[in-house]
Scaffold this motif. Structure first.
Motif, PDB file in Angstrom:
ATOM      1  N   GLN A  58       0.836  -1.206   0.000  1.00 42.60           N
ATOM      2  CA  GLN A  58       0.000   0.000   0.000  1.00 42.60           C
ATOM      3  C   GLN A  58       0.869   1.254   0.000  1.00 42.60           C
ATOM      4  N   HIS A  59       1.878   1.276   0.858  1.00 43.57           N
ATOM      5  CA  HIS A  59       2.790   2.429   0.908  1.00 43.57           C
ATOM      6  C   HIS A  59       3.523   2.592  -0.424  1.00 43.57           C
ATOM      7  N   TYR A  60       3.970   1.471  -0.990  1.00 47.00           N
ATOM      8  CA  TYR A  60       4.672   1.521  -2.268  1.00 47.00           C
ATOM      9  C   TYR A  60       3.788   2.146  -3.345  1.00 47.00           C
ATOM     10  N   ALA A  61       2.545   1.694  -3.448  1.00 46.03           N
ATOM     11  CA  ALA A  61       1.635   2.215  -4.473  1.00 46.03           C
ATOM     12  C   ALA A  61       1.386   3.711  -4.268  1.00 46.03           C
ATOM     13  N   THR A  62       1.173   4.113  -3.029  1.00 45.77           N
ATOM     14  CA  THR A  62       0.918   5.523  -2.736  1.00 45.77           C
ATOM     15  C   THR A  62       2.140   6.379  -3.041  1.00 45.77           C
ATOM     16  N   LEU A  63       3.302   5.955  -2.551  1.00 48.87           N
ATOM     17  CA  LEU A  63       4.523   6.742  -2.768  1.00 48.87           C
ATOM     18  C   LEU A  63       4.900   6.796  -4.241  1.00 48.87           C
ATOM     19  N   ALA A  64       4.760   5.681  -4.945  1.00 46.61           N
ATOM     20  CA  ALA A  64       5.093   5.670  -6.372  1.00 46.61           C
ATOM     21  C   ALA A  64       4.200   6.647  -7.142  1.00 46.61           C
ATOM     22  N   SER A  65       2.920   6.716  -6.771  1.00 45.36           N
ATOM     23  CA  SER A  65       2.017   7.633  -7.487  1.00 45.36           C
ATOM     24  C   SER A  65       2.286   9.091  -7.123  1.00 45.36           C
ATOM     25  N   ILE A  66       2.652   9.356  -5.880  1.00 43.60           N
ATOM     26  CA  ILE A  66       2.939  10.732  -5.466  1.00 43.60           C
ATOM     27  C   ILE A  66       4.295  11.202  -6.003  1.00 43.60           C
ATOM     28  N   LEU A  67       5.311  10.347  -5.894  1.00 46.48           N
ATOM     29  CA  LEU A  67       6.674  10.754  -6.217  1.00 46.48           C
ATOM     30  C   LEU A  67       7.059  10.551  -7.679  1.00 46.48           C
ATOM     31  N   GLY A  68       6.359   9.660  -8.385  1.00 48.72           N
ATOM     32  CA  GLY A  68       6.672   9.379  -9.783  1.00 48.72           C
ATOM     33  C   GLY A  68       6.731  10.609 -10.680  1.00 48.72           C
ATOM     34  N   PRO A  69       5.758  11.522 -10.598  1.00 47.56           N
ATOM     35  CA  PRO A  69       5.800  12.708 -11.444  1.00 47.56           C
ATOM     36  C   PRO A  69       7.028  13.604 -11.201  1.00 47.56           C
ATOM     37  N   PHE A  70       7.693  13.422 -10.064  1.00 43.39           N
ATOM     38  CA  PHE A  70       8.894  14.201  -9.753  1.00 43.39           C
ATOM     39  C   PHE A  70      10.172  13.446 -10.127  1.00 43.39           C
ATOM     40  N   ASP A  71      10.021  12.335 -10.875  1.00 45.68           N
ATOM     41  CA  ASP A  71      11.149  11.477 -11.253  1.00 45.68           C
ATOM     42  C   ASP A  71      11.894  10.928 -10.043  1.00 45.68           C
ATOM     43  N   VAL A  72      11.145  10.645  -8.987  1.00 46.03           N
ATOM     44  CA  VAL A  72      11.688   9.982  -7.799  1.00 46.03           C
ATOM     45  C   VAL A  72      11.260   8.527  -7.906  1.00 46.03           C
TER      46      VAL A  72
END
Length: 190
Positions: A58-72
């Motif tokens: 759950q944390h992975y999915a949330t963080l990937a969606s939040i941080l992905g647009p910032f190329d993190v």
């Protein structure tokens, strides 16, 4: 307010040692994402350890969606799954106890986030820091084994909990934890 407290602590020269407390759905992971984004922007990695594989996913999915647009870039590391992103290009590692196994090494760990910290032992929480310190010390040794000037620092530490249990309160009182409390839900949540 909680994000501001976390970001202010990260900007200080001493390591953050903060407890983020709030109900399920109050935004703890979003506040942690702000810290991870700041760490990544400064060239550091983040490790988020959760007590169960379901919660780690759950944390992975949330963080990937939040941080992905910032190329993190975010990687998931659990007992049953390891992404091949264990490289310097990965900024955020999310996982279970698998994060503290001997074969997982961090290059430049700047932020440690522990979710439901009361479900981990003291040694398990400290293992992330010890792993990083040992690896950093090895990098700083010369060919004759003499320790050179050490450039590593203790990573910032953020503990998250939805359960204000007595042990959490004791850690806050006696463990020098600063406290951030999410006392209301985001407007879009019931």
């Amino acid at each position: 307010k909680a994000m501001w407290e976390i970001l202010t602590d990260i900007a200080k020269p001493r390591p953050m040692n903060r407890l983020l407390e709030g109900d399920v759905g109050s935004g703890k992971t979003a506040a942690a994402a702000a810290g991870a984004l700041t760490a990544a922007a400064a060239g550091y990695q983040t490790a988020l350890m959760a007590p169960t594989e379901i919660l780690a996913r759950q944390h992975y999915a949330t963080l990937a969606s939040i941080l992905g647009p910032f190329d993190v870039f975010t990687a998931l590391i659990t007992g049953s799954e390891r992404q091949s992103a264990l490289t310097k290009q990965c900024h955020v590692f999310v996982g279970t106890h698998a994060l503290i196994q001997k074969n997982v090494h961090f290059e430049n760990l700047g932020l440690i986030i522990i979710d439901e910290q009361h479900r981990f032992g003291v040694e398990q929480r400290a293992a992330l820091i010890k792993n990083y310190e040992a690896r950093s010390a090895r990098r700083e040794q010369s060919d004759d084994g003499i320790m050179l000037h050490s450039k590593f620092a203790i990573p910032h530490f953020l503990s998250m909990s939805a359960t204000p249990i007595p042990r959490t309160l004791a850690l806050a009182m006696y463990g020098d934890l600063d406290i951030s409390i999410l006392d209301e839900m985001p407007a879009v949540r019931k």
